[in-house]
Design an enzyme around this catalytic site. Structure first.
Site, PDB file in Angstrom:
ATOM      1  N   GLU A  44       0.838  -1.199   0.000  1.00 61.24           N
ATOM      2  CA  GLU A  44       0.000   0.000   0.000  1.00 61.24           C
ATOM      3  C   GLU A  44       0.878   1.256   0.000  1.00 61.24           C
ATOM      4  OE1 GLU A  44      -3.469   1.873   2.969  1.00 61.24           O
ATOM      5  OE2 GLU A  44      -2.274   0.135   3.585  1.00 61.24           O
ATOM      6  N   LYS A 126      -8.782   2.489  -2.062  1.00 61.09           N
ATOM      7  CA  LYS A 126      -9.229   1.746  -0.884  1.00 61.09           C
ATOM      8  C   LYS A 126     -10.711   2.028  -0.625  1.00 61.09           C
ATOM      9  CE  LYS A 126      -6.528   1.711   2.802  1.00 61.09           C
ATOM     10  NZ  LYS A 126      -5.907   2.101   4.108  1.00 61.09           N
ATOM     11  N   CYS A 162      -5.493  -3.145   2.127  1.00 59.21           N
ATOM     12  CA  CYS A 162      -5.399  -3.183   3.582  1.00 59.21           C
ATOM     13  C   CYS A 162      -6.743  -3.277   4.314  1.00 59.21           C
ATOM     14  CB  CYS A 162      -4.592  -1.990   4.084  1.00 59.21           C
ATOM     15  SG  CYS A 162      -3.860  -2.278   5.728  1.00 59.21           S
TER      16      CYS A 162
END
Length: 585
Positions: A44, A126, A162
């Site tokens: 990330e 995300k 994540c």
């Protein structure tokens, strides 16, 4: 079944160093391609470093990140890696978002890009944004609304970032709905004690929920107070571990996977949580069958104490290196805290780059002075003695201080001495305070609190002893000299600011104190809950009042490596001016 050789690169990125991070991505891509990788992944925000904090709100930085990811795609193709899809995290912004109240200006996004044939073949952001602990992602980002899927050599690969794995719903069930053969998650998940265990169970559970092999590529290294421990993991669709990378080290984990073939018709439409499937075909046909050679391996886990010690070493090393400091300065009292800090510094930077200063006063015991010198001898660090008694006498002649003011003067003279040497010679000062002391206010402003970094700031006193004993035992097992003198481990803790002083004059035993502090500080439990756990009410009330009264001191303490679920700093944000108390004064 189609085959893929997957490369998971757990690297150490530096926030803001777009050029340096891009160079590392190219270097590790080259390594993976030379090993025959068919799909290469990085953590990330590997291109920008993580967390970027308020840099996300600066449009110039966002645009620099967007330019850098496009330039990276071109460079990878120019260097001959254009046919290998490379997935890399970076900072983007939402093109469609309209400015509105409560949304970050510029609509920045924690994003990732699939780089292929010199261009960005697919980008996504995300979906789940964490807003707890050290995370402020609602402040910085707008969420992604797509379910990204890329077809690579006949396999549909679903992509996530994540928190998309840590929260229920969203991209994990969406990967199943999309018929993905592989779910690949890019992560920059900071280290905490025991987090490797919860991370493993998370990946296993999400693999079963997604119904496909799940790969979790993690960041390593350090950024300010955060440490990243690597520990990249691959699990099959039944949640069984296929491969696991080492902790606290950079590297590329390569493994051959057999994965389900993609459905004839590409998935489309919307799936779980209203996510819109964004499907891109990079290579339709499966690879010719080959004999699998790479398994990724399974790196053995570190025992808990070694794991914490490793995190402290990595945190200090990263802080020093990334901020351009080559050497450190430690005040050596002969006590356990400064001894452990010195040992960590020697392991992080090399003893030749660690400078220890003994600063005895008239209250310093002979054995403490000997212990400081013995630590220097055992570790090989640079050592000198600068007595503070002449300075102390000069101040006392002018001010005639008594009691606590006299005690704290000694600490402040030591702090001034260290900062003067630091300014003169260029080393940064390490503050030796531990979490127990910081919690109850046993640190002297402009004294033992001076410094650029506090390596054991988030370590309770009981852990200080455990870590010191582990480090000595590890040295013995390697046939080396244990760095910490036995006397520093065995004598009662004392600041030695008055005759016969020991910490238990005003504090309970640390094993009791630390358990109370863990419940109050780390778990946010109140007085009644702590008393119900079996602790004396008067002792708990006194301890909690001390913690509450010391907030202004903690605000002025230097940064230090975070190892607990709730360290002093961004994890725990309490007002300094605060009249709420768990118990009457």
């Amino acid at each position: 079944m189609p085959q893929l050789r997957l490369a998971l690169n757990q690297i150490d990125s530096t926030v803001g160093d777009l050029a340096g991070n891009a160079e590392a991505i190219v270097r590790w891509t080259r390594h993976a391609a030379e090993q025959g990788a068919h799909l290469v992944a990085f953590p990330e925000m590997a291109l920008t470093g993580y967390p970027v904090e308020d840099l996300a709100l600066r449009s110039s930085f966002v645009e620099a990140s967007r330019d850098a990811v496009r330039a990276l795609a071109v460079r990878l193709a120019d260097e001959g890696f254009g046919e290998v899809p490379v997935i890399v995290g970076y900072l983007d912004r939402c093109e469609k978002a309209q400015p509105r109240y409560g949304q970050p200006a510029g609509s920045p996004q924690d994003a990732a890009a699939v780089l292929h044939r010199g261009r960005v073949a697919l980008s996504f952001a995300k979906h789940h944004l964490p807003n707890y602990g050290v995370f402020d992602e609602f402040r910085y980002f707008v969420p992604g609304d797509s379910m990204p899927v890329v077809r690579v050599h006949g396999v549909d690969v679903a992509l996530a970032i994540c928190e998309d794995l840590w929260q229920d719903g969203g991209r994990v069930p969406a990967a199943r709905s999309a018929g993905a053969g592989l779910l690949l998650s890019l992560n920059a998940s900071p280290y905490e004690v025991h987090k490797d265990d919860s991370r493993l169970e998370l990946v296993r559970r999400r693999a079963r929920e997604a119904g496909c092999t799940t790969a979790y590529v993690a960041m390593t290294g350090g950024q300010d107070e955060l440490v990243y421990d690597g520990d990249s993991i691959v699990c099959d669709k039944d949640g069984e571990v296929v491969a696991r990378a080492p902790q606290f080290s950079e590297g590329s984990m390569l493994l051959d996977l057999e994965l389900p073939a993609a459905r004839p018709a590409p998935p489309s439409g919307t799936v779980d949580d209203g996510l819109r499937i964004d499907h891109v075909v990079l290579s339709e046909e499966p690879l010719p069958a080959y004999e699998p050679e790479l398994t990724g391996g399974y790196a053995e886990r570190l025992e808990d104490t070694e794991e914490v010690y490793s995190a402290l070493v990595v945190g200090l090393r990263a802080y020093a290196a990334k901020n351009g400091f080559g050497s450190v300065l430690v005040g050596l009292s002969g006590g356990i805290d400064s001894a452990l800090v010195a040992a960590i510094a020697c392991d992080a930077l090399g003893a030749q780059n660690v400078y220890g200063v003994s600063m005895p006063s008239k209250y310093s015991s002979e054995h403490s002075k000997r212990d400081a010198a013995e630590l220097a001898r055992r570790t090989g660090l640079n050592f000198r003695t600068v007595p503070i008694e002449p300075m102390f006498d000069a101040y006392m002649g002018s001010l005639a201080l008594t009691g606590l003011a006299e005690e704290n003067l000694q600490s402040r003279l030591r702090g001034t001495t260290l900062m003067a040497i630091s300014n003169q010679e260029g080393q940064i000062v390490l503050a030796p305070g531990n979490k127990s002391e910081l919690a109850v206010g046993y640190s002297t402003l402009y004294g033992d609190s001076v410094g650029a970094y506090g390596p054991v700031k988030d370590v309770y006193k009981t852990w200080i002893f455990a870590l010191a004993r582990w480090r000595n035992k590890a040295a013995e097992e390697r046939g080396q000299t244990p760095p910490i003198p036995e006397n520093s481990l065995s004598k009662p803790p004392s600041a030695e600011l008055r005759p016969g002083q020991v910490d238990t004059d005003s504090l309970p035993d640390y094993d009791v104190l630390d358990r109370i502090l863990e419940m109050y500080v780390d778990e946010d439990r109140g007085l009644e809950s702590i008393v119900a756990a079996g602790f004396d009410r008067a002792l708990v009330a006194k301890t909690l009042r001390m913690v509450d009264a010391a907030e202004y001191k903690r605000r002025q303490y230097p940064p230090g490596t975070k190892i607990s679920p709730k360290g002093f700093g961004k994890d725990r944000r309490l007002p300094i001016t605060n009249r709420w108390r768990e118990s009457p004064v």
